[in-house]
Design a protein around this motif. Structure first.
Motif, PDB file in Angstrom:
ATOM      1  N   THR A  81       7.821  -4.360   6.680  1.00 20.59           N
ATOM      2  CA  THR A  81       8.878  -3.713   5.913  1.00 20.59           C
ATOM      3  C   THR A  81       8.275  -2.610   5.057  1.00 20.59           C
ATOM      4  O   THR A  81       7.113  -2.665   4.674  1.00 20.59           O
ATOM      5  N   CYS A  82       9.095  -1.625   4.756  1.00 20.35           N
ATOM      6  CA  CYS A  82       8.690  -0.542   3.876  1.00 20.35           C
ATOM      7  C   CYS A  82       9.732  -0.395   2.782  1.00 20.35           C
ATOM      8  O   CYS A  82      10.924  -0.419   3.053  1.00 20.35           O
ATOM      9  N   THR A  83       9.266  -0.225   1.549  1.00 22.75           N
ATOM     10  CA  THR A  83      10.200  -0.008   0.466  1.00 22.75           C
ATOM     11  C   THR A  83      10.669   1.439   0.440  1.00 22.75           C
ATOM     12  O   THR A  83      11.739   1.734  -0.068  1.00 22.75           O
TER      13      THR A  83
ATOM     14  N   VAL B 141       4.702   1.956   1.171  1.00 16.49           N
ATOM     15  CA  VAL B 141       5.343   3.241   0.929  1.00 16.49           C
ATOM     16  C   VAL B 141       4.675   4.280   1.822  1.00 16.49           C
ATOM     17  O   VAL B 141       3.443   4.387   1.841  1.00 16.49           O
ATOM     18  N   LEU B 142       5.486   5.034   2.572  1.00 14.56           N
ATOM     19  CA  LEU B 142       4.999   6.145   3.395  1.00 14.56           C
ATOM     20  C   LEU B 142       5.636   7.410   2.857  1.00 14.56           C
ATOM     21  O   LEU B 142       6.853   7.581   2.930  1.00 14.56           O
TER      22      LEU B 142
ATOM     23  N   ASN C 151       0.830  -1.199   0.000  1.00 13.93           N
ATOM     24  CA  ASN C 151       0.000   0.000   0.000  1.00 13.93           C
ATOM     25  C   ASN C 151       0.860   1.242   0.000  1.00 13.93           C
ATOM     26  O   ASN C 151       2.012   1.218   0.406  1.00 13.93           O
ATOM     27  N   THR C 152       0.279   2.350  -0.435  1.00 14.97           N
ATOM     28  CA  THR C 152       0.922   3.650  -0.359  1.00 14.97           C
ATOM     29  C   THR C 152       0.099   4.518   0.576  1.00 14.97           C
ATOM     30  O   THR C 152      -1.100   4.698   0.370  1.00 14.97           O
ATOM     31  N   ILE C 153       0.750   5.027   1.616  1.00 13.93           N
ATOM     32  CA  ILE C 153       0.125   5.963   2.543  1.00 13.93           C
ATOM     33  C   ILE C 153       0.771   7.298   2.222  1.00 13.93           C
ATOM     34  O   ILE C 153       1.941   7.528   2.527  1.00 13.93           O
ATOM     35  N   MET C 154       0.017   8.200   1.559  1.00 13.29           N
ATOM     36  CA  MET C 154       0.642   9.388   0.999  1.00 13.29           C
ATOM     37  C   MET C 154      -0.231  10.627   1.178  1.00 13.29           C
ATOM     38  O   MET C 154      -1.458  10.582   1.014  1.00 13.29           O
ATOM     39  N   ASN C 155       0.451  11.725   1.529  1.00 15.83           N
ATOM     40  CA  ASN C 155      -0.144  13.062   1.589  1.00 15.83           C
ATOM     41  C   ASN C 155      -1.331  13.165   2.549  1.00 15.83           C
ATOM     42  O   ASN C 155      -2.321  13.821   2.244  1.00 15.83           O
ATOM     43  N   ASN C 156      -1.225  12.529   3.693  1.00 14.14           N
ATOM     44  CA  ASN C 156      -2.262  12.616   4.722  1.00 14.14           C
ATOM     45  C   ASN C 156      -1.820  13.565   5.819  1.00 14.14           C
ATOM     46  O   ASN C 156      -0.637  13.728   6.072  1.00 14.14           O
ATOM     47  N   GLN C 157      -2.784  14.181   6.479  1.00 14.95           N
ATOM     48  CA  GLN C 157      -2.512  14.947   7.685  1.00 14.95           C
ATOM     49  C   GLN C 157      -3.154  14.182   8.834  1.00 14.95           C
ATOM     50  O   GLN C 157      -4.381  14.025   8.882  1.00 14.95           O
ATOM     51  N   ILE C 158      -2.330  13.675   9.741  1.00 15.20           N
ATOM     52  CA  ILE C 158      -2.803  12.835  10.840  1.00 15.20           C
ATOM     53  C   ILE C 158      -2.518  13.567  12.146  1.00 15.20           C
ATOM     54  O   ILE C 158      -1.372  13.905  12.439  1.00 15.20           O
TER      55      ILE C 158
END
Length: 67
Positions: A47-49, A27-28, A6-13
């Motif tokens: 793991t993260c790529t 992917v973060l 999965n790609t976790i992208m452009n979030n405001q948490i």
């Protein structure tokens, strides 16, 4: 999150943690994580790529990863 590739992208948490467990090839990218005790928690087989362009502010621990 316990799903992979999965790609976790452009979030405001705010007041939350990104947690990865038993996943692979994630992917973060470009996330803004604020006001969290732990911003990023990666453990038990995860793991993260790529982890790039993320920002952390007002936190106790930016990241927590196993040895």
């Amino acid at each position: 999150m316990t799903c992979s590739e999965n790609t976790i992208m452009n979030n405001q948490i705010t007041n939350g943690t990104v947690t990865l467990c038993d996943t692979w090839d994630n992917v973060l990218k470009g996330n803004k994580i604020t006001k969290a005790r732990i911003c990023l928690h990666i453990y038990e087989g995860a793991t993260c790529t790529s982890i790039t362009g993320n920002s952390f502010s007002y936190y106790n621990i930016a990241d927590r990863m196993p040895c």
